[in-house]
Design an enzyme around this catalytic site. Structure first.
Site, short mmCIF file in Angstrom:
data_model
loop_
_atom_site.label_atom_id
_atom_site.label_comp_id
_atom_site.label_asym_id
_atom_site.label_seq_id
_atom_site.Cartn_x
_atom_site.Cartn_y
_atom_site.Cartn_z
N HIS A 3 0.82 -1.23 0.00
CA HIS A 3 0.00 0.00 0.00
C HIS A 3 0.86 1.28 0.00
CE1 HIS A 3 0.32 0.33 4.38
NE2 HIS A 3 -0.56 -0.58 4.65
N HIS B 88 -7.02 -8.14 14.00
CA HIS B 88 -6.90 -6.91 13.19
C HIS B 88 -7.59 -7.16 11.86
CE1 HIS B 88 -5.31 -3.40 11.35
NE2 HIS B 88 -4.15 -3.87 10.93
N GLU C 73 -7.40 -5.41 8.99
CA GLU C 73 -6.83 -4.92 7.72
C GLU C 73 -6.72 -6.09 6.74
OE1 GLU C 73 -3.37 -2.40 8.07
OE2 GLU C 73 -3.57 -1.73 5.99
N ASP D 17 -4.66 -7.49 4.83
CA ASP D 17 -3.59 -8.48 4.79
C ASP D 17 -3.72 -9.53 5.89
OD1 ASP D 17 -3.09 -6.22 6.39
OD2 ASP D 17 -0.93 -6.56 6.43
N HIS E 222 -2.52 -0.47 14.95
CA HIS E 222 -2.55 0.86 14.39
C HIS E 222 -3.89 1.20 13.73
CE1 HIS E 222 -1.88 -0.06 9.92
NE2 HIS E 222 -2.00 -1.24 10.51
N ASP F 2 0.18 -6.43 14.16
CA ASP F 2 1.21 -5.69 13.42
C ASP F 2 2.39 -5.24 14.29
OD1 ASP F 2 0.25 -5.75 10.83
OD2 ASP F 2 -1.01 -4.00 11.08
N TYR G 214 9.77 -0.51 9.87
CA TYR G 214 8.34 -0.82 10.01
C TYR G 214 7.67 0.16 10.97
CZ TYR G 214 4.20 -3.74 10.48
OH TYR G 214 2.91 -4.20 10.47
N HIS H 139 3.74 -9.96 10.85
CA HIS H 139 4.68 -9.83 9.72
C HIS H 139 6.09 -10.15 10.20
CE1 HIS H 139 1.79 -7.79 7.12
NE2 HIS H 139 1.50 -6.97 8.11
FE1 FEO Z 1 -2.31 -3.24 9.68
FE2 FEO Z 1 -0.44 -5.82 8.55
O1 FEO Z 1 -1.95 -4.75 8.63
#
Ligand code: FEO
Length: 412
Positions: free
Chosen positions: A24, A78, A80, A82, A146, A165, A197, A230
């Site tokens: 993104h 989360h 999001e 991903d 976040h 995250d 990150y 991640h």
């Molecule tokens: Fe906030 Fe890895 O997505």
């Protein structure tokens, strides 16, 4: 990548995305991973899913450990894309009465992504727990770390924090754990990826991060592994990872200056050279970044590492140069603090870029050294001298600022 048992009966069932270079808008030269976890207890529990593009690999990973019809609970830390992108597909292969645990905002967001009318969703808050058998999952809301929906899940009995995250890094690697990564790459690379990150994703949330780490420490939970969504899992250096986060949340930075600039006909670029000499003659480390040759996320990382930042822009049509405007808008959104700023640039007739930059610094409430420095058309010997002095003076100011910052931090 094969699934890996990270704790007794707890598996990493994530995927490695070796190819992604644009996350993104965040340039990811080392790719990334989408980590999710399977707790093989009396109540089999899946924590998070993976990015939609990888859903079949993610499902195959789950199937290599357990028949999905055995899954009793799904935790969504989360929402999001991903991490929740594969949820709809996962819901097709698990029992209809599976329970999804998420926050109130997680549920509201989920409702925007999917038809959740037939899903059994339980809203959880900080301190809520579910017993899966020998393990207990304890939820910790982390709003705005976040996204508003975010939470972490602590696996009581395994001393494992599934941190979504937070504590992540964008690296695709065959190593699953910090010590393995250090063996195959280096500690410096791991530290740099963690900082990168944080700078690009978490910079705006330092105050919240500090408060949340304090809250977790006060909860008295024992952590010997942090598994983010991640990158690598922290099993050996989890305390160092926590310290790094506290340092970054406290706005610590090196006594160092980054010069970030762009240029039309090389005049702004030429200004950087005497400035760099002045900075180095003051004994301060310096990094120079030309924006159109550097990914934005790298410039953000270098900015974040440094106590001082000089931004250079030519004037184009009485305005700041477009690449610098783009960078500054992005930086403003990241709400940086405690970095000393100044601006420089070249112009042909009216000027405007340096004023634009100082207006922006003020909107961002950044400490500044004024005035900036401007050169018309081309540098002459006298301009070079001014640029040298400008760089040298800025370096002195950065040293002073760092000294005050350090003594204020020690007094805290
Ligand atoms: Fe906030 Fe890895 O997505």
């Amino acid at each position: 990548m094969n699934v890996i048992e990270i704790k007794p009966d707890i598996y990493w069932v994530g995927v490695v995305d070796w190819a992604v270079r644009d996350f993104h808008g965040y340039v990811t030269p080392s790719g990334t991973t989408y980590n999710n976890y399977l707790v093989m207890d009396e109540e089999v529990t899946l924590v998070d899913t993976v990015k939609h593009d990888f859903l079949e690999v993610g499902i195959a990973n789950i199937k290599s450990v357990v028949d999905p019809s055995m899954i009793k609970n799904i935790v969504i830390n989360h929402i999001e894309n991903d991490h929740m992108g594969a949820l709809e597909r996962v819901m097709e292969i698990v029992p209809r009465d599976v329970t999804i645990y998420t926050t109130q905002r997680g549920k509201s967001g989920m409702d925007r992504f999917f038809d959740i009318s037939k899903w059994n969703i339980k809203i959880v808050k900080t301190g809520d727990e579910i017993k899966t058998g020998k393990y207990k999952l304890k939820f910790i809301e982390t709003p705005m770390i976040h996204w508003p929906d975010s939470m972490m899940t602590y696996v009581d009995g395994a001393k494992l924090l599934l941190s979504q995250d937070a504590f992540g890094q964008h690296v695709a690697t065959a190593a699953r754990f910090d010590d393995e990564f250090i063996d195959s790459a280096s500690w410096a690379e791991l530290e740099d990826s963690t900082l990168d990150y944080y700078a690009n994703i978490l910079m705006p949330f330092g105050t919240l991060i500090k408060a949340k780490i304090n809250e977790i420490q006060k909860m008295g939970i024992e952590i010997d592994m942090i598994a983010p969504d991640h990158g690598i899992i922290w099993r050996k250096h989890h305390e160092r990872a926590m310290e790094m986060y506290l340092d970054m949340a406290n706005n610590k930075a090196k006594e160092r200056i980054v010069i970030i600039y762009d240029t039309m006909w090389s005049s702004t670029e030429q200004m950087t050279l005497p400035m760099l000499r002045g900075i180095r003659d003051e004994g301060v480390d310096c990094k120079v970044i030309k924006l159109r040759s550097t990914p934005m996320s790298v410039a953000i990382k270098e900015f974040w590492k440094s106590r001082g930042c000089l931004i250079g822009s030519p004037t184009l049509n009485n305005e700041v140069f477009p690449s610098i405007a783009e960078f500054m808008v992005h930086l403003k959104g990241l709400r940086p603090k405690e970095r000393l700023m100044a601006a420089f640039g070249s112009y042909g007739w009216g000027g405007g870029a340096v004023n634009w930059l100082y207006e922006m610094f003020k909107q961002m409430k950044m400490p500044v050294i004024e005035p900036g420095i401007q050169v018309q058309y081309r540098l002459k010997a006298e301009d070079e001298k001014h640029c040298y002095e400008f760089g040298r003076n800025f370096a002195r100011q950065v040293k002073e600022y760092q000294k005050k910052f350090n003594s204020a931090s020690t007094a805290m």
